[in-house]
Design a protein around this motif. Sequence first.
Motif, mmCIF file in Angstrom:
data_model
loop_
_atom_site.group_PDB
_atom_site.id
_atom_site.type_symbol
_atom_site.label_atom_id
_atom_site.label_comp_id
_atom_site.label_asym_id
_atom_site.label_seq_id
_atom_site.Cartn_x
_atom_site.Cartn_y
_atom_site.Cartn_z
ATOM 1 N N ARG A 1 0.827 -1.202 0.000
ATOM 2 C CA ARG A 1 0.000 0.000 0.000
ATOM 3 C C ARG A 1 0.861 1.252 0.000
ATOM 4 O O ARG A 1 0.534 2.252 -0.633
ATOM 5 C CB ARG A 1 -0.939 0.008 1.218
ATOM 6 C CG ARG A 1 -2.179 -0.856 1.051
ATOM 7 C CD ARG A 1 -3.199 -0.529 2.118
ATOM 8 N NE ARG A 1 -2.742 -0.873 3.452
ATOM 9 C CZ ARG A 1 -2.940 -2.062 4.020
ATOM 10 N NH1 ARG A 1 -3.574 -3.015 3.371
ATOM 11 N NH2 ARG A 1 -2.506 -2.294 5.238
ATOM 12 N N ALA B 1 1.985 1.828 -3.467
ATOM 13 C CA ALA B 1 0.874 2.291 -4.308
ATOM 14 C C ALA B 1 0.548 3.755 -4.065
ATOM 15 O O ALA B 1 0.125 4.459 -4.980
ATOM 16 C CB ALA B 1 -0.356 1.423 -4.046
ATOM 17 N N ARG B 2 0.754 4.253 -2.841
ATOM 18 C CA ARG B 2 0.413 5.636 -2.530
ATOM 19 C C ARG B 2 1.252 6.627 -3.327
ATOM 20 O O ARG B 2 0.891 7.787 -3.469
ATOM 21 C CB ARG B 2 0.575 5.895 -1.027
ATOM 22 C CG ARG B 2 -0.623 5.497 -0.208
ATOM 23 C CD ARG B 2 -0.597 6.216 1.125
ATOM 24 N NE ARG B 2 0.511 5.839 1.954
ATOM 25 C CZ ARG B 2 0.469 4.874 2.874
ATOM 26 N NH1 ARG B 2 -0.623 4.178 3.052
ATOM 27 N NH2 ARG B 2 1.508 4.603 3.620
ATOM 28 N N SER C 1 -0.981 7.579 -6.253
ATOM 29 C CA SER C 1 -2.401 7.540 -5.952
ATOM 30 C C SER C 1 -3.072 8.879 -6.256
ATOM 31 O O SER C 1 -2.409 9.876 -6.561
ATOM 32 C CB SER C 1 -2.621 7.184 -4.479
ATOM 33 O OG SER C 1 -2.084 8.201 -3.654
ATOM 34 N N THR C 2 -4.390 8.895 -6.157
ATOM 35 C CA THR C 2 -5.155 10.127 -6.317
ATOM 36 C C THR C 2 -4.674 11.169 -5.310
ATOM 37 O O THR C 2 -4.525 10.878 -4.140
ATOM 38 C CB THR C 2 -6.649 9.847 -6.095
ATOM 39 O OG1 THR C 2 -7.073 8.832 -6.999
ATOM 40 C CG2 THR C 2 -7.482 11.099 -6.304
ATOM 41 N N ARG D 1 -5.982 4.551 -13.494
ATOM 42 C CA ARG D 1 -7.227 5.295 -13.409
ATOM 43 C C ARG D 1 -6.951 6.732 -13.854
ATOM 44 O O ARG D 1 -5.998 7.353 -13.406
ATOM 45 C CB ARG D 1 -7.790 5.271 -11.989
ATOM 46 C CG ARG D 1 -8.189 3.892 -11.517
ATOM 47 C CD ARG D 1 -8.661 3.899 -10.071
ATOM 48 N NE ARG D 1 -9.908 4.644 -9.914
ATOM 49 C CZ ARG D 1 -10.057 5.721 -9.149
ATOM 50 N NH1 ARG D 1 -9.031 6.208 -8.472
ATOM 51 N NH2 ARG D 1 -11.224 6.328 -9.050
#
Length: 199
Positions: A51, A54-55, A58-59, A137
């Motif tokens: 995680r 991934a950050r 990230s958004t 995304r």
Amino acid sequence: MATTAAPVSRRALQARSIAEAFRITAEDFPDRVAVRTKDDGVSITWDELRRRVARDISTGAVWKYLDNGSDQGGVWTTLAFNDSAWTNGPAQLGYGDGDERTVVSFRPNSSAKYITTYFRRAFTLTYPGSFSSLNLRLLRDDGAVVYLNGSEVYRNNMPGGAIGYQTSALGAVPDENTWYSSPVNPGYLVPGTNVLAVE
């Protein structure tokens, strides 16, 4: 800095590389300790470790951007490109519709905006082979082309063929608050610094 504390599965022992063993161990023992720091004894599970990686993309992440309407050619998408003179700001980035955290310039005349604005986000990976899949995304208005380490991985509402700084989107869109998702081949990742670029 840290010592591996998770058990090693039989599948991981049969892995063909360290990166593959890392991925398998994370799958087999998602709630077990991945690393424990020597200084303060803090433990991190495999899931938490993934995680934290991934950050980085990230958004809401901070992006470098260039909004002066210039032609950056093709090298701006690559790892070797020097973006130290670019401005930076947190996403969402846009023209100022009221939902952005960073407002980019579009020239003095709002009815004749620059066609292209460039964005880059660098992130670091130690074991890129531990990723068996990636998911992109994208929030765009009106069109976008996305590159990972210089290779195009996705385009949305853009024409086919070569893209230049004067290439317009296929048309204005009413769904500028819609997120678009696409799988990305993790084979484009490299050890160390990686760059996600968008125009």
